[in-house]
Design an enzyme around this catalytic site. Structure first.
Site, PDB file in Angstrom:
ATOM      1  N   SER A 131       9.128  65.962  65.632  1.00  0.00           N
ATOM      2  CA  SER A 131       8.092  66.927  65.290  1.00  0.00           C
ATOM      3  C   SER A 131       7.962  67.096  63.776  1.00  0.00           C
ATOM      4  CB  SER A 131       8.397  68.278  65.933  1.00  0.00           C
ATOM      5  OG  SER A 131       8.482  68.149  67.328  1.00  0.00           O
ATOM      6  N   GLN A 132       6.759  67.494  63.394  1.00  0.00           N
ATOM      7  CA  GLN A 132       6.434  67.798  61.993  1.00  0.00           C
ATOM      8  C   GLN A 132       7.342  68.934  61.495  1.00  0.00           C
ATOM      9  OE1 GLN A 132       2.856  69.980  61.999  1.00  0.00           O
ATOM     10  NE2 GLN A 132       2.292  69.515  59.893  1.00  0.00           N
TER      11      GLN A 132
END
Ligand code: SAH
Length: 284
Positions: A131-132
């Site tokens: 994930s970012q």
């Protein structure tokens, strides 16, 4: 199941110099960017060789240089990532400190580790992504914003992936349980986490939609994959006062906060838009 642990957090220097990534060459090559619109570039354009965002600007480096150069991968670059996450709106100092402590590049394969600190989700193989940074921090911040002043005894993550978010969680909760449904990713997370020697993470291979009833209840639950709704089994495994943060939707997804207010009551709040890989039943 459990990573044997001696102490955590380690100093960053003690992890960046390790040759722990040597066996990554045996891993399957990362798939193209999937299911993420958060990436700084889109899939029709080639990925840049070096970070594109301003605070991270530096000459292109090969992965092997990244491995060898502790200074390149460590403090400065990671600090810039955390500064950016703070500018994007994350205020919780404990979350920001945790993001600064975890060596995100160690959760990527060498070919991508030079991009580890950009503002994007990145492929980790098996059509999944890490994930970012912003969304990792934001979800944990929301979970911590509880009636106990942020104290979290036991938390559950659905979707271990490469293990990065579990490592961040380990710095804000006493016990972290994380479930992954794809066996090779469960094993990847285990090998990524091993050199960090984190004492309070328990990795499980299984269908996270069922939760972990044998360990429940949890003060916090984070889903790292989006379903059309949050499985009731997970709601049942929250403590009273517990908080669950999950992406919900298919093409259009929103972050949802669900709080358990009594044995039979939950409240739901819709927060910002987001984009995650899908939550799927069963194991592979
Ligand atoms: N937490 C990761 C993100 C991984 S991406 C990070 O730190 O970046 C989401 C992960 O959720 C994928 O690895 C996917 O396989 C997993 N997943 C999807 N549905 C699941 C389920 N029912 N149970 C457990 N994991 C699931």
């Amino acid at each position: 199941m459990t990573d044997k642990a001696k102490r955590f957090p380690l100093t960053l220097a003690s992890v960046v110099d390790q040759k722990s990534k040597a066996d990554h060459s045996k891993r399957s090559v990362a798939t193209p960017q999937t299911a993420t619109k958060n990436a700084a570039w889109d899939s029709s354009r080639p990925a840049p060789a070096a970070p594109v965002s301003k605070p991270m600007a530096r000459p292109a480096q090969t992965a092997s240089r990244v491995e060898r150069s502790g200074s390149m991968v460590s403090d400065g670059v990671r600090k810039a990532m955390v500064d950016r996450v703070a500018r994007q709106g994350v205020k919780d100092a404990k979350v920001l400190a945790a993001m600064e402590a975890v060596p995100r590049h160690m959760f990527m394969e060498p070919g991508l580790s030079s991009q580890a600190y950009i503002d994007a989700s990145l492929p980790i193989g098996h059509h999944q992504t890490i994930s970012q940074p912003y969304i990792v921090a934001r979800m944990i911040e929301i979970m911590r914003d509880n009636q106990q002043g942020g104290v979290l005894n036991r938390v559950l993550e659905i979707g271990t992936g490469c293990g990065y978010q579990a490592a961040v969680l380990s710095l804000v909760a006493k016990e972290v349980y994380s479930i992954e449904r794809i066996k090779p990713l469960h094993e990847l997370a285990r090998s990524n986490l091993r050199p960090l020697r984190i004492a309070n993470i328990r990795l499980h291979y299984g269908d996270g939609m069922l939760g972990l009833p044998q360990v429940a209840p949890f003060d916090g639950i984070i889903l790292a994959a989006a379903g059309l709704e949050v499985p009731q089994a997970l709601l049942d495994q929250l403590t009273i006062g517990g908080r669950l943060v999950a992406p919900v939707g298919s093409r259009h997804q929103v972050l949802q906060l669900i709080q358990r207010t009594s044995k039979f009551d939950w409240t739901s709040t819709t927060l910002e838009d987001c984009h995650f890989v899908p939550l799927r039943a069963g194991t592979v």
